[in-house]
Design an enzyme around this catalytic site. Structure first.
Site, mmCIF file in Angstrom:
data_model
loop_
_atom_site.group_PDB
_atom_site.id
_atom_site.type_symbol
_atom_site.label_atom_id
_atom_site.label_comp_id
_atom_site.label_asym_id
_atom_site.label_seq_id
_atom_site.Cartn_x
_atom_site.Cartn_y
_atom_site.Cartn_z
ATOM 1 N N GLU A 26 -26.818 0.113 15.734
ATOM 2 C CA GLU A 26 -27.376 1.593 16.364
ATOM 3 C C GLU A 26 -28.073 2.414 15.644
ATOM 4 O O GLU A 26 -28.380 2.265 14.211
ATOM 5 C CB GLU A 26 -26.068 2.412 16.681
ATOM 6 C CG GLU A 26 -26.246 3.918 17.169
ATOM 7 C CD GLU A 26 -24.965 4.485 17.561
ATOM 8 O OE1 GLU A 26 -23.772 4.015 17.506
ATOM 9 O OE2 GLU A 26 -25.022 5.486 18.554
ATOM 10 N N ASN A 194 -22.770 4.193 27.442
ATOM 11 C CA ASN A 194 -21.748 4.132 26.453
ATOM 12 C C ASN A 194 -20.887 5.455 26.395
ATOM 13 O O ASN A 194 -21.323 6.383 26.269
ATOM 14 C CB ASN A 194 -22.706 4.161 25.034
ATOM 15 C CG ASN A 194 -21.746 4.254 23.791
ATOM 16 O OD1 ASN A 194 -21.154 3.278 23.670
ATOM 17 N ND2 ASN A 194 -21.766 5.553 23.370
ATOM 18 N N GLU A 195 -19.827 5.152 26.340
ATOM 19 C CA GLU A 195 -18.610 6.031 26.264
ATOM 20 C C GLU A 195 -18.983 7.550 26.998
ATOM 21 O O GLU A 195 -18.889 8.619 26.572
ATOM 22 C CB GLU A 195 -18.364 6.661 24.813
ATOM 23 C CG GLU A 195 -17.833 5.411 24.015
ATOM 24 C CD GLU A 195 -17.420 6.019 22.703
ATOM 25 O OE1 GLU A 195 -17.776 6.982 22.307
ATOM 26 O OE2 GLU A 195 -16.869 5.033 21.693
ATOM 27 N N TYR A 261 -10.909 2.037 17.452
ATOM 28 C CA TYR A 261 -11.297 1.825 16.155
ATOM 29 C C TYR A 261 -10.066 2.179 15.418
ATOM 30 O O TYR A 261 -9.131 3.024 16.109
ATOM 31 C CB TYR A 261 -12.073 2.842 15.534
ATOM 32 C CG TYR A 261 -13.696 2.744 15.880
ATOM 33 C CD1 TYR A 261 -14.450 2.136 15.121
ATOM 34 C CD2 TYR A 261 -14.059 3.280 17.189
ATOM 35 C CE1 TYR A 261 -15.558 1.762 15.515
ATOM 36 C CE2 TYR A 261 -15.320 3.179 17.337
ATOM 37 C CZ TYR A 261 -16.131 2.332 16.640
ATOM 38 O OH TYR A 261 -17.472 2.267 17.014
ATOM 39 N N GLU A 316 -17.017 -2.129 21.018
ATOM 40 C CA GLU A 316 -16.998 -1.501 19.783
ATOM 41 C C GLU A 316 -15.705 -1.522 19.157
ATOM 42 O O GLU A 316 -14.638 -1.140 19.998
ATOM 43 C CB GLU A 316 -17.218 -0.025 19.860
ATOM 44 C CG GLU A 316 -18.644 0.258 19.898
ATOM 45 C CD GLU A 316 -19.228 1.939 19.972
ATOM 46 O OE1 GLU A 316 -18.405 2.681 19.300
ATOM 47 O OE2 GLU A 316 -20.238 1.905 20.721
ATOM 48 N N GLN A 364 -20.140 -1.478 12.897
ATOM 49 C CA GLN A 364 -21.225 -1.803 13.075
ATOM 50 C C GLN A 364 -21.669 -3.093 12.092
ATOM 51 O O GLN A 364 -20.944 -3.277 11.322
ATOM 52 C CB GLN A 364 -22.263 -0.682 13.187
ATOM 53 C CG GLN A 364 -21.820 0.435 14.132
ATOM 54 C CD GLN A 364 -23.033 1.255 14.577
ATOM 55 O OE1 GLN A 364 -24.042 1.208 14.099
ATOM 56 N NE2 GLN A 364 -22.516 2.302 15.383
HETATM 57 O O1 AHR Z 1 -19.960 3.326 15.996
HETATM 58 C C1 AHR Z 1 -19.945 4.871 16.141
HETATM 59 C C2 AHR Z 1 -19.870 5.473 17.282
HETATM 60 O O2 AHR Z 1 -18.479 5.342 17.793
HETATM 61 C C3 AHR Z 1 -20.741 5.166 18.482
HETATM 62 O O3 AHR Z 1 -21.994 5.659 18.503
HETATM 63 C C4 AHR Z 1 -19.825 5.445 19.695
HETATM 64 O O4 AHR Z 1 -20.090 4.575 20.694
HETATM 65 C C5 AHR Z 1 -18.526 5.534 19.291
HETATM 66 O O5 AHR Z 1 -17.851 6.712 19.573
#
Ligand code: AHR
Length: 494
Positions: A26, A194-195, A261, A316, A364
């Protein structure tokens, strides 16, 4: 009492998709500028939001770059060691205000723009053609996420035409001129935003609004190129957003995305002792998300009588303590050994869920919450690198098979606690198994790859590889002793 692991070679789950070892880059911090390209402005440990004083800037020497100007070291680790098969780009949150035409054509004419997601400036030096050129060198399949924040459908269609058009049309010809070659970029995978559900997103939308819009976009994009695979923007797999979006889009998309995450640290730092449990057992919640997503997908398929399977793009995932990896420091996080164990558990989840998870992109691939950190002249392999290396090299290309574990459970706090309270606690032993070839069980020899350190808080540093893999050979035993808080990969030569 000895614990028990039963592996059932005759109970296949599905072939392990190689795309579960995919990555994500990113325009954020030093991911692109500093990781993929050399940085022209800032030097480790400084980041775009916290730039280094001019006299501390160190240039990356030309001999460390490819002819196109990409960092050779990062490219080699991603291609030759981690064997990353697909790369998602350009965001992330960044994409929701990204206009792709800013990033093509002569570099000196590209517009420098304010960047809204992470609060820096974007030079647009790295755009579509550079991404494709990098992917070719890295032998990665490109996966582009569309701007469904400030972007329009017309812009998205032009982007697909630019990448994939083979006719005598304006954007296909523009690509030929810019990239200096006739062949299309052939981008097969496209993400529908995205999100879009997140309040931090430029252009946040409600689930019904997004779903209707994405339906219209999907229809039009498949008219431009029917061969593309479209990924719907999901949430965590178990949210109302996922349910609504799947109900509307199930007949229009090929995959549904999930972002999750683990390792979000306690805001109250006196709670740090709980970090081990939160980190290492966090992926257990991700598996529950997948199980619920599976139900939501099938509910939507039944309602619309859709035969074709819809797979998950976990586009992600990773270990991120957002109180440590912040926008200010470009989300650069130094990982400890416990984080590496979490990584191994994440990968176990994807292997066990092989019949559902087709794509998983580690967030990432470099510098940003990543196993790899760069200096102007080198790459630091963090603890996270090692389980990823082992899984990518030994667990692909086979069939995931059923495993049964008899193990005590972890009773401490995990994240998110409310999921654990419904699902039940995670087990101490976490196992997945892949079968390559036949099902004979005459075991000739066992390769043992072990990841262990007495201190779960230890980190790797520049020139200080505290955590690495120890490999050895052994004859087959029916009883194995694994070290406490360790990860062991056994390769049985049968
Ligand atoms: O990976 C970091 C961020 O986490 C990304 O930009 C976003 O899509 C997510 O919230």
């Amino acid at each position: 009492k000895p614990l028990r692991i039963d592996v059932f070679p005759s109970a296949p789950i599905a072939d392990v998709s190689p795309l579960i070892f995919s990555g994500f880059i990113e325009h954020l911090g030093r991911c692109i500028y500093g990781g993929i390209l050399p940085s022209t402005r800032t030097t480790f440990p400084y980041t775009p939001r916290n730039p280094c004083p001019q006299d501390q800037f160190v240039e990356t020497p030309k001999e460390l770059l490819t002819a196109e100007g990409f960092r050779k070291d990062v490219l080699e680790v991603i291609r030759d060691e981690l064997k990353v098969p697909m790369m998602r780009w350009p965001g992330g949150n960044y994409v929701s205000s990204y206009h792709w035409e800013d990033g093509v054509g002569p570099k000196e004419q590209r517009k420098r723009r304010p960047e809204l997601a992470w609060g820096f400036e974007e030079s647009n030096e790295f755009g579509t053609d550079e991404f494709i050129a990098w992917c070719r060198q890295a032998r990665c399949e490109p996966y582009i996420c569309l701007n469904m924040g400030t972007g329009t459908l017309a812009e998205a269609l032009h982007w697909v035409e630019y990448c994939n058009g083979t006719g005598d049309t304006y954007y296909a010809n523009l690509r030929r001129r810019n990239a200096g070659r006739d062949e299309p970029h052939n981008v097969k995978y496209w993400g529908l935003g995205n999100e879009v559900w997140g309040p931090w997103q430029v252009g946040q939308q409600t689930a019904p609004d997004y779903a209707e819009k994405a339906r219209r976009w999907a229809h039009a994009i498949k008219l431009i190129d029917p061969s593309v695979k479209l990924v719907a923007c999901g949430e965590t797999g178990l949210d109302q957003w996922d349910s609504t979006v799947l109900d509307v889009l199930v007949d229009k998309v090929d995959l549904h995305s999930i972002h999750l995450y683990t390792g979000f640290g306690p805001r109250d730092r006196s709670q740090q002792e709980k970090e081990y449990g939160r980190s290492v057992y966090g992926p257990d919640a991700a598996e529950y998300s997948l199980e619920i997503a599976r139900g939501l997908i099938n509910k939507a398929r039944v309602a619309k009588q859709i035969q074709k399977p819809i797979k998950i793009a976990f586009d992600e995932w990773g270990v991120w303590d957002e109180t440590v990896g912040t926008a200010e420091n470009g989300l650069e996080q130094f990982y400890n050994f416990a984080d590496a164990l979490a990584m191994a558990s994440w990968l176990n989840v994807f292997v066990r869920q092989s019949d559902l998870v087709d794509i998983a992109c580690l967030a990432q691939s470099v510098n940003v919450i990543s196993p790899l950190i760069t200096s102007p002249t080198g790459v630091l392999k963090q603890t996270l690198y090692y389980p990823l290396y082992l899984f990518s090299n030994y667990m692909r290309g086979g069939t995931a098979v059923k495993v049964q574990i008899d193990s005590p459970v972890f009773t401490g706090e995990t994240l998110p606690a409310w999921i654990s309270s419904i699902k039940g606690p995670p087990r101490h032993l976490d196992v997945s198994a892949v079968l390559h070839g036949g099902t004979s069980l005459r075991i000739a020899e066992v390769e043992v790859h072990e990841l262990w350190h007495p201190d779960v808080k230890v980190r790797n540093g520049w020139g200080k590889d505290e955590v690495t893999v120890r490999s050895s050979k052994s004859s087959w035993k029916s009883e194995w002793t694994f070290k406490e808080h360790s990860f062991t990969l056994l390769v049985l030569d049968i």
